[in-house]
Every structure is written in C-alpha cells, then in structure tokens.
Design a protein around this motif. Structure first.
Motif, mmCIF file in Angstrom:
data_model
loop_
_atom_site.group_PDB
_atom_site.id
_atom_site.type_symbol
_atom_site.label_atom_id
_atom_site.label_comp_id
_atom_site.label_asym_id
_atom_site.label_seq_id
_atom_site.Cartn_x
_atom_site.Cartn_y
_atom_site.Cartn_z
ATOM 1 N N LYS A 142 0.828 -1.206 0.000
ATOM 2 C CA LYS A 142 0.000 0.000 0.000
ATOM 3 C C LYS A 142 0.863 1.257 0.000
ATOM 4 C CE LYS A 142 -4.077 -2.029 1.955
ATOM 5 N NZ LYS A 142 -4.380 -2.589 0.625
ATOM 6 N N LEU A 143 1.931 1.195 -0.771
ATOM 7 C CA LEU A 143 2.837 2.327 -0.849
ATOM 8 C C LEU A 143 2.761 2.992 -2.214
ATOM 9 C CD1 LEU A 143 6.087 1.066 0.876
ATOM 10 C CD2 LEU A 143 4.557 2.860 1.618
ATOM 11 N N ALA A 144 1.655 2.728 -2.939
ATOM 12 C CA ALA A 144 1.574 3.224 -4.306
ATOM 13 C C ALA A 144 1.865 4.719 -4.367
ATOM 14 C CB ALA A 144 0.206 2.939 -4.881
ATOM 15 N N LEU A 145 1.322 5.456 -3.403
ATOM 16 C CA LEU A 145 1.499 6.895 -3.474
ATOM 17 C C LEU A 145 2.883 7.315 -3.017
ATOM 18 C CD1 LEU A 145 -2.058 7.737 -2.434
ATOM 19 C CD2 LEU A 145 -1.022 8.100 -4.636
ATOM 20 N N ASP A 184 4.740 7.321 -6.067
ATOM 21 C CA ASP A 184 4.425 8.568 -6.742
ATOM 22 C C ASP A 184 5.267 9.694 -6.167
ATOM 23 O OD1 ASP A 184 3.090 10.286 -8.404
ATOM 24 O OD2 ASP A 184 1.527 10.704 -6.945
ATOM 25 N N ASP A 242 -1.076 11.708 4.644
ATOM 26 C CA ASP A 242 -1.336 12.130 3.264
ATOM 27 C C ASP A 242 -0.903 13.571 3.042
ATOM 28 O OD1 ASP A 242 -3.356 13.095 4.874
ATOM 29 O OD2 ASP A 242 -4.787 13.171 3.233
ATOM 30 N N LEU A 279 2.819 13.717 2.802
ATOM 31 C CA LEU A 279 3.229 13.210 1.493
ATOM 32 C C LEU A 279 3.063 14.280 0.421
ATOM 33 C CD1 LEU A 279 3.576 9.889 1.229
ATOM 34 C CD2 LEU A 279 1.939 10.283 -0.539
ATOM 35 N N ILE A 329 4.969 6.120 -12.416
ATOM 36 C CA ILE A 329 4.022 5.640 -11.414
ATOM 37 C C ILE A 329 2.980 4.730 -12.060
ATOM 38 C CG2 ILE A 329 2.642 7.754 -11.584
ATOM 39 C CD1 ILE A 329 3.164 5.702 -8.474
#
Lengths: 315, 431
Positions: free
Chosen positions: A52-55, A58, A110, A113, A234
């Motif tokens: 769950k580190l997709a962002l 990014d 978030d 980030l 990404i």
C-alpha cells in the motif's frame, strides 16, 4: 474532430516500422526499452502495491527531480552514476521528510506526502528551467520522457566493441539487478509486505528491507525516467500488478504476469503512438489503462462482469 | 486564486483528502486537451467545461474502483492519476503536431505562466474565487460536520452525498481556475501546503480556513511578483516554494506549536526534572544515613542517580547556581567524588516536597487505586514532578495526613518543609 484521428493505415502502422533492417533495429530498440521499463517497474510495483505504498512511489518519483537536476548541473552529463546518486539522495531525503513530518508534527500522512513531494517537485522544475537552453536536458524530457530518442542516445563502447545505447544498457542492468534481488530475497520481501508483525517476530530486518525496496524503486525510476518521465513511471509501477490481480491472487503469478503485460504495453503503445503520432510513453500508459479496463470488467478473479455472471448463475 | 485554493485546502486536509486533490489536478489534463480540441482555440470556457467533466470522471472512477474491487485507495488514486495524465499527454502531443496546435499556450497549463494571462482569465478566477468563498460560508456548518464525523452527519439527516459532491465540485473548480497560473502538477501543492501551515497555527476550523486562505494569498502574491521580476522564472514552482518556505518557518518558529519552542520548553522541563531528581537523591542519601550528617558526597550521589561523575558535578554546579545547595570542595582535586554537597534551606524544602510528592502518590496508588506496592514506583517517578500544591492537599485529605509510604519510609510532612533543618534534627534525635 475528424482530423484528430488519422485513418488507420494498417500497413504503415504495423509493417513499415519493421520493413527495412535499419528501421527494424531502430524500432526494436524502442520496443525493447519499453518492455524492460515496464518489466522492471512492474516487478517492483507488485511489492509496492502490496505494501500500500503506491502513493509513496508517486512521491518518490516526483521527489527525485531536484536530485536529477542537481546531478546534471554538477556533472553536465546524463551519465547514469551521478544521476543515480543524486536521485537516490533526493528520493531518500524525500521519504525521510515524509516520515518525519508524519510522525513528529500534527500533520497526517497524506498531507505530509503531498506537501513534501510537491515542494521537491517545484524545486526540481525551477532548477531545470534555470539551466537554460544549453542543456541537453529539458523539463519536457524529464517529465514525460521520450522513449523514441532511445536509439539516438550515445552508445557505450567497451574496448572497441559497441554494446548498445546507454539508456538501454542501464535499464537492462537494472532489470537484471531487480530480477536477481527479487529471486534471492523473495521470501523476505513477501513476508514483510503482507505481515509486518510476523516478520518482526521472525527477526527479519523490516526497516532495512523497507529502505532497500525504496532504494530499488529509486534505481528503477532513475533508469526509466528518461524514457517514460517521472510522472508516468508511477503508472508503470501500479498498472501491471493491479491488472494481474484480476486474474491471479498469488504473488508469483502476479509477478510472472508482468512479463506478458510489459510486452503488450510496449508493442501496443508503440503502434498506438505510430498511428496517432503522439508520445510513445503516454500511449503505453493508455494501452495499460485499456488492459486494466478489460481486466476490471472480465477478470476471472474480481471482474465486474464476471461477478454479475456468477450471480445470475446462482439465482 | 490563492484564497480559493487555501479555503478548499482547509477542508481537503482535514478530510485527509490531500492526495485526492493531487489526483484531481492530474486528471483534469485530458479535459483541458479535449476542451482545447473542441474549440480549436484557447477559449477558457470550453477548457473549463472539459476539465470539469474530466475531473468528475476521475472522481467517479476512483469511487467505482473502491466499490467494485479489492484495490486499495492508494492504488486506485495512482491508477486514475497516471492513466488520465497519460491520456492528457497523448492528446497534447497529438495536438502539438496538428496545424492549429501551434498556437502557444496549451503547454502552459502544465507549469503555469502568470504573464500569459488574459483579462477574461482574471475575471474567471475572480468569479470562481468569490463563488468558493460564498459556498463555504453558506454551507460552513454542514461541511464541517460531514468533514469530521461522517456517521453523525448522516444520522442528523444531512445530505452527505450531496455535500460530498459539492465539495468535489468546488475542489475541481479551484483546481481548474488555478491551472493557468500554477499548472496542473503543482495545483495540489497550493491545496495542501497553506492548509498544512494553518493547521500548525490553529486548531479551530474557522481560524484554519481564514489562515489558510490568507497564507495562500500571500504565497500567491509574493510568488507571482518574484516570477514577474525574473525573465525565465516559472510562476508555479515559485509560488509553491514560497509557501513551502512559509510552512517550514511556521513549523519551526511558531510561538506555541513551533518545533523550536517546543524543543526549548521540553529542554527546560528536562532540566527541571534532572534538578529535582538530584535533590531527591540528596534527600535519600541523607535519609540513608538516618540524617546523621548534613552533607553528602558527590560520588554517592552519582551512584544513586546512575550518572557519570562529570555529569553529577555539572548538576551540582547547577544546584549551587540556583542557591539550592552549597558545594564544599575537597583539597585534593584528584578526587572529585569526595566533594560534598549541603542543601540550603530552600533546597531542603524543595527536596522534601519532591520526596513527599513521590511517596504520597505511591501511597495513594496502593491505598485508593489498589496497585501492588512494587508497581507504584515507576508511576510516582513521573508524577512527582508535576503534582501541584492543590492536588497534594487533596491526596493528603483523602489519605488523612499519612506519615509512612507503602515501603515503610517516612513521608516528610508540611512542617518538615516549612521548618527545614529543625525538623531534620528532630528526626535525627528520634532515630
């Protein structure tokens, strides 16, 4: 609107690129590059998505921009090594900043980030625009990349033998590194991705593995930014494994799935770009999106249509 | 424009939707391109409509992905973000190769350039800014409730879904209007950074919105001014960097929540605790000797406090400076641990107070809270530094002025503290 879609000339699109040997070598390099990029990104991406580190991916892909720019200013070349140092430095700094902000200040994850990577990115864009026109590098190239320039890049010679163009060589090395690391550390990566508590209790160095993965991510992004640009990386990270997850649920299957998928993306993107005369990297992502859409609808595991069909059968 | 983004950012950040804004800002790109294609010119209305539609499509897709698949929110955001962006780039590169695409300007939607703005763009921005401000004012309460407690908002009959869409619409609006100045990629920065800064300054939603709008405006004005000065300075990155700078300054130097001052306060507290612990150690050392002497050797203190000799010496100096003790140096400088420390009256009463707090609390825990006697020390070790006079009186009243703690040690009474050495002598005689 009509002139937007030129008539689809089958021969021109599908045959002409391969007609002469010169064209063949030229375009084969592009397609190979595309395959390697999406393969290495897809492999790493499977773990990134599972964590769950997709962002985070990014964020890092945006965050390495100032590092790339500084490395370029310092050395005035696009050589892999300084670029790599700069990018890794910036990427790790970026991920440290994010974690520090999320832990030590009232900001949520978030927000931390978003704040960090946009600032890094802004700095990078500013640096690049300040470099002026004399540079071989420009904002466009870094941001969307141009895979079509792959054969144009200077080729590396070893002794007197020419062994291929630089971007192709560097992505090849990276792909091999990634494949071997994943094969060697497969178990550790798998456990830490899915069950943090278990892996801590097994005595695995969870933090080291985490940062190692981040480092691998940074390497992959550095090696591929020239061809797909920092933003589309990404897509290459997320699309293969999410698409595969509609067909398979087990990790090895998902990992192997990135091989056919990367071939489809690369060839499909190439032909699409040839037809519409637009950016190849972006077309690759568009193809990836189409594949994802098809998988979403018809995938045997969780596809929307499949589920509807199953429901009807049950009733 | 800064105001609009700042206002929206307030809601976005508190709803943990920061990355949503980012996705939306990338997702509008194909809309911009299609809008451009439709009108074949840089007509702002068709571009805004296109961007709106694309933005909504993006948001819709994300919620659909969430509902129908097992894909995590982060991956869903990433998918939509990069996919839409790629379509946008595809269209843009295609447009640039067509004959009418050479009209410059379409690529400034990527990074923004304030000098290329026309009067109608300014009007559009002004109107949308006012609209955002008006709607936030009218629906302030509803947005607030839905933002913080979704279930509650639903239960009191608010149209949660409607508000959600309203917020998304406003967000898309804010993003689209700022596109021309700051560019697609960095709009999200303007959504997040001023609001994050404001969240450090204040906790109240109303103030947060005002601050974040204000900060957005300041960053916008300074940034565009600077980019106006230089010839090749892109506006977007500069505005973003200015607001990051403001954020960093606030983070470190804000008077209440700034990290620097927090750190200083923490250090002050740590010093106070160290001081009090030393005093306590002196008391315990004296007590260990049954108060037969009135001074203690630093070596013993260091052992009791579990610190090195130089550290102990520093602390002793600190005590002397605060006039809580006297240090009697030995003749032989090679034996620093033989230096002795005697408490002043002030130091004595302070030491008594700490020990008293500690032992009273232990007693309170064992008698009233039913802790086991061997579990109470840790807790008392922390609480002794923060117990106020009033609490101590209360505990005393509850425990009816006890004299001995759970470990059988004497609790110094208030008289001890007030009378100082006299009581100590009495204690000495008694024992």
């Amino acid at each position: 609107m009509n002139e937007f879609f030129p008539p689809l000339d089958l021969v021109d699109t599908f045959w002409m690129p391969w007609a002469t040997s010169k064209d063949f070598i030229w375009n084969a390099q592009i397609v190979t590059m595309g395959i390697m990029v999406s393969l290495s990104c897809g492999l790493i991406g499977s773990f990134i998505v599972a964590r769950k580190l997709a962002l985070m991916g990014d964020a890092i892909s945006h965050g390495i921009l100032p590092g790339l720019a500084i490395a370029f200013i310092a050395t005035q070349s696009k050589a892999l090594f300084p670029m790599f140092i700069g990018a890794c430095g910036a990427g790790l700094l970026c991920s440290f900043c994010i974690e520090w902000l999320a832990k030590k200040t009232p900001l949520k994850m978030d927000a931390a980030l978003g704040l960090t990577f946009t600032s890094f990115f802004a700095l990078g864009v500013l640096l690049i625009t300040q470099m002026g026109n004399n540079a071989h590098i420009d904002a466009e190239c870094l941001l969307y990349g141009e895979i079509g320039f792959t054969p144009l890049a200077e080729s590396i010679t070893w002794g007197s033998i020419e062994i291929g163009s630089r971007p192709l060589l560097s992505i090849g090395t990276v792909t091999i590194i990634i494949i071997s690391i994943i094969t060697i550390f497969y178990k550790q990566l798998l456990v830490t991705s899915f069950d943090q508590t278990l892996s801590v209790s097994l005595g695995l160095p969870v933090r080291t593995i985490h940062y190692g993965l981040m480092l691998l991510l940074a390497i992959t992004i550095v090696a591929s930014f020239e061809s797909v640009g920092v933003i589309l990386v990404i897509a290459m990270l997320i699309f293969p494994s999410t698409t595969a997850s509609f067909f398979f649920t087990r990790m090895p299957a998902i990992l192997f799935c990135s091989i056919p998928l990367s071939i489809i993306y690369s060839l499909g993107g190439f032909f699409l770009a040839r037809w519409l005369d637009c950016s190849i990297a972006a077309s690759m992502v568009v193809v990836a999106m189409l594949c994802f859409g098809i998988a979403w609808a018809f995938g045997p595991e969780d596809g929307v249509v499949t589920k509807l069909f199953l429901k009807r059968n049950q009733n | 424009m800064g105001v609009g983004c700042g206002l929206m950012g307030g809601f976005v950040v508190t709803r943990k939707l920061s990355l949503f804004g980012d996705t939306l800002s990338h997702a509008v790109l194909p809309g911009v391109a299609v809008g451009f294609l439709w009108s074949q010119s840089k007509n702002s209305i068709s571009i805004i409509v296109g961007a709106m539609i694309a933005g909504f499509l993006g948001v819709f897709l994300i919620s659909l992905l969430k509902k129908t698949t097992r894909i995590g929110l982060d991956s869903a955001l990433g998918l939509v973000l990069s996919g839409f962006y790629a379509v946008g780039i595809c269209l843009l590169t295609r447009i640039q190769k067509m004959e009418f695409g050479n009209q410059s300007g379409i690529d400034r939607y990527l990074f923004g350039q304030i000098t290329g703005i026309s009067a109608s763009d300014v009007w559009a921005m002004g109107i949308s800014c006012i609209l955002i401000a008006l709607i936030t004012m009218i629906f302030y309460k509803e947005l607030l409730v839905t933002g913080f407690d979704h279930g509650f908002a639903h239960s009191i009959g608010l149209p949660v879904d409607f508000l959600q869409y309203l917020l998304w619409m406003l967000l898309a609006f804010a993003v689209i209007t700022s596109l021309q100045v700051i560019g697609v990629i960095l709009v999200s920065a303007l959504l997040i950074i001023p609001a994050a800064t404001a969240s450090i300054i204040t906790q109240k939603m109303r103030n947060l919105l005002v601050w974040s709008a204000l900060l957005g405006m300041v960053a916008g004005v300074i940034g565009s001014y600077i980019s106006f000065l230089g010839s090749r300075l892109p506006t977007g990155p500069i505005i973003v960097l200015i607001s990051t700078l403001i954020f960093i300054l606030t983070l470190f130097f804000h008077s209440q929540n700034g990290l620097l001052f927090k750190w200083l306060r923490l250090r002050g507290k740590e010093r106070k605790i160290a001081l009090e612990n030393t005093l306590k150690a002196v008391y315990q050392e004296l007590e260990g000797n049954k108060f037969s002497e009135d001074s203690v050797r630093l070596g013993n203190l260091a052992k009791r406090r579990r610190v090195s000799m130089p550290e102990m010496y520093q602390e002793a100096i600190h005590l002397v400076k605060k006039e809580l003790a006297f240090l009697i140096p030995v003749k032989n400088q090679n034996l620093p641990s033989e230096n002795t420390l005697t408490l002043s009256p002030a130091g004595w009463s302070e030491a008594c107070r700490i020990v008293r707090n500690h032992r009273l609390w232990e007693l309170y825990l064992t008698n009233e809270v039913q802790y086991a006697a061997d579990h109470v020390h840790e807790d008392a070790e922390k609480i002794e530094h923060v117990l106020g006079d009033e609490t101590v009186r209360k505990i005393e009243r509850i425990l009816s002025n006890p004299r001995r703690d759970p470990h059988g040690k004497l609790i110094p009474s208030r008289q001890d503290i007030e009378q100082g050495f006299i009581e100590k002598m009495v204690a000495k005689n008694l024992s």
